[in-house]
Scaffold this motif. Structure first.
Motif, mmCIF file in Angstrom:
data_model
loop_
_atom_site.group_PDB
_atom_site.id
_atom_site.type_symbol
_atom_site.label_atom_id
_atom_site.label_comp_id
_atom_site.label_asym_id
_atom_site.label_seq_id
_atom_site.Cartn_x
_atom_site.Cartn_y
_atom_site.Cartn_z
ATOM 1 N N ARG A 97 0.825 -1.215 0.000
ATOM 2 C CA ARG A 97 0.000 0.000 0.000
ATOM 3 C C ARG A 97 0.858 1.263 0.000
ATOM 4 N N LYS A 98 1.959 1.262 0.747
ATOM 5 C CA LYS A 98 2.862 2.423 0.738
ATOM 6 C C LYS A 98 3.403 2.673 -0.664
ATOM 7 N N LEU A 99 3.581 1.597 -1.406
ATOM 8 C CA LEU A 99 4.075 1.701 -2.778
ATOM 9 C C LEU A 99 2.929 1.791 -3.789
ATOM 10 N N THR A 100 1.744 2.047 -3.295
ATOM 11 C CA THR A 100 0.510 2.262 -4.073
ATOM 12 C C THR A 100 0.063 1.042 -4.879
ATOM 13 N N TYR A 101 0.380 -0.139 -4.387
ATOM 14 C CA TYR A 101 -0.041 -1.370 -5.054
ATOM 15 C C TYR A 101 -1.127 -2.056 -4.243
ATOM 16 N N ASP A 102 -2.023 -2.728 -4.938
ATOM 17 C CA ASP A 102 -2.906 -3.684 -4.300
ATOM 18 C C ASP A 102 -1.990 -4.838 -3.866
ATOM 19 N N PRO A 103 -2.139 -5.354 -2.645
ATOM 20 C CA PRO A 103 -1.216 -6.400 -2.174
ATOM 21 C C PRO A 103 -1.078 -7.601 -3.114
ATOM 22 N N SER A 104 -2.163 -8.063 -3.731
ATOM 23 C CA SER A 104 -2.029 -9.229 -4.621
ATOM 24 C C SER A 104 -1.257 -8.869 -5.892
ATOM 25 N N ASN A 105 -1.464 -7.677 -6.413
ATOM 26 C CA ASN A 105 -0.702 -7.250 -7.589
ATOM 27 C C ASN A 105 0.767 -7.014 -7.238
ATOM 28 N N PHE A 106 1.018 -6.536 -6.024
ATOM 29 C CA PHE A 106 2.382 -6.282 -5.594
ATOM 30 C C PHE A 106 3.189 -7.579 -5.589
ATOM 31 N N SER A 107 2.610 -8.655 -5.096
ATOM 32 C CA SER A 107 3.327 -9.934 -5.067
ATOM 33 C C SER A 107 3.694 -10.389 -6.473
ATOM 34 N N LYS A 108 2.767 -10.242 -7.413
ATOM 35 C CA LYS A 108 3.053 -10.618 -8.813
ATOM 36 C C LYS A 108 4.165 -9.740 -9.381
ATOM 37 N N PHE A 109 4.061 -8.427 -9.160
ATOM 38 C CA PHE A 109 5.066 -7.473 -9.618
ATOM 39 C C PHE A 109 6.440 -7.830 -9.030
ATOM 40 N N PHE A 110 6.474 -8.096 -7.743
ATOM 41 C CA PHE A 110 7.722 -8.412 -7.055
ATOM 42 C C PHE A 110 8.348 -9.687 -7.623
ATOM 43 N N LYS A 111 7.536 -10.718 -7.786
ATOM 44 C CA LYS A 111 8.044 -12.009 -8.299
ATOM 45 C C LYS A 111 8.650 -11.860 -9.693
ATOM 46 N N ASN A 112 8.067 -10.999 -10.516
ATOM 47 C CA ASN A 112 8.600 -10.777 -11.867
ATOM 48 C C ASN A 112 10.008 -10.197 -11.831
ATOM 49 N N TRP A 113 10.324 -9.455 -10.803
ATOM 50 C CA TRP A 113 11.608 -8.764 -10.711
ATOM 51 C C TRP A 113 12.636 -9.488 -9.855
ATOM 52 N N VAL A 114 12.205 -10.375 -8.974
ATOM 53 C CA VAL A 114 13.128 -10.969 -7.996
ATOM 54 C C VAL A 114 13.169 -12.488 -8.162
ATOM 55 N N LEU A 115 13.511 -12.915 -9.337
ATOM 56 C CA LEU A 115 13.740 -14.334 -9.630
ATOM 57 C C LEU A 115 12.645 -15.257 -9.116
ATOM 58 N N GLY A 116 11.388 -14.832 -9.265
ATOM 59 C CA GLY A 116 10.261 -15.670 -8.900
ATOM 60 C C GLY A 116 9.982 -15.767 -7.418
ATOM 61 N N LYS A 117 10.669 -14.962 -6.607
ATOM 62 C CA LYS A 117 10.449 -15.009 -5.155
ATOM 63 C C LYS A 117 9.317 -14.072 -4.761
ATOM 64 N N THR A 118 8.515 -14.540 -3.837
ATOM 65 C CA THR A 118 7.473 -13.672 -3.289
ATOM 66 C C THR A 118 8.126 -12.712 -2.303
ATOM 67 N N PRO A 119 7.447 -11.617 -1.962
ATOM 68 C CA PRO A 119 7.995 -10.720 -0.944
ATOM 69 C C PRO A 119 8.270 -11.448 0.378
ATOM 70 N N GLY A 120 7.393 -12.389 0.743
ATOM 71 C CA GLY A 120 7.591 -13.149 1.979
ATOM 72 C C GLY A 120 8.841 -14.013 1.929
ATOM 73 N N GLN A 121 9.059 -14.684 0.810
ATOM 74 C CA GLN A 121 10.261 -15.509 0.664
ATOM 75 C C GLN A 121 11.516 -14.636 0.721
ATOM 76 N N PHE A 122 11.458 -13.502 0.036
ATOM 77 C CA PHE A 122 12.602 -12.593 0.037
ATOM 78 C C PHE A 122 12.899 -12.116 1.455
ATOM 79 N N ARG A 123 11.863 -11.719 2.179
ATOM 80 C CA ARG A 123 12.044 -11.223 3.555
ATOM 81 C C ARG A 123 12.665 -12.315 4.426
ATOM 82 N N LYS A 124 12.141 -13.518 4.319
ATOM 83 C CA LYS A 124 12.628 -14.621 5.163
ATOM 84 C C LYS A 124 14.119 -14.884 4.892
#
Length: 128
Positions: A97-124
């Motif tokens: 939300r801080k980055l103005t994304y719907d959370p479900s769209n943000f995960s898709k956007f993130f995975k496209n850029w970070v070698l298929g990792k979800t934000p949760g996987q990246f954080r962990k």
């Protein structure tokens, strides 16, 4: 001789526009994240802020650094998202939300850029 100075002038102006674009993105993304601005501008709006046409900005950035301005815009948003995931305890939905994304769209956007990792996987993997 005069043609050389015209080419140098054009090249330095292109470099200047590209640098202004990157500087603007850094400030603008920071403004969005910190709530000073409510949403990200589109590339044509950024071009307007820089007093150049959308086409000129796109052509110049592409020529100077090899990718469309949107590529770098998204890349900088991902860099900020990564830092937030590692350095804050905000939920992934709050970061989205801080980055103005719907959370479900943000995960898709993130995975496209970070070698298929979800934000949760990246954080962990990266949380200190």
């Amino acid at each position: 001789m005069q043609n050389d100075s015209i080419v140098k002038s054009s090249t330095s102006r292109n470099t200047e526009i590209t640098q202004q674009y990157f500087n603007f993105l850094d400030r603008h993304i920071d403004d969005v994240v910190n709530g000073r601005v409510s949403e990200f501008l589109e590339i044509n709006q950024v071009a307007s802020e820089l007093a150049v046409s959308h086409k000129h900005l796109t052509d110049t950035v592409q020529k100077e650094v090899g990718n469309h301005p949107c590529h770098f815009y998204d890349l900088k948003i991902i860099e900020v998202a990564k830092k937030m995931l590692i350095n804050t305890d905000l939920s992934i939905a709050e970061i989205a939300r801080k980055l103005t994304y719907d959370p479900s769209n943000f995960s898709k956007f993130f995975k496209n850029w970070v070698l298929g990792k979800t934000p949760g996987q990246f954080r962990k993997e990266h949380k200190k």
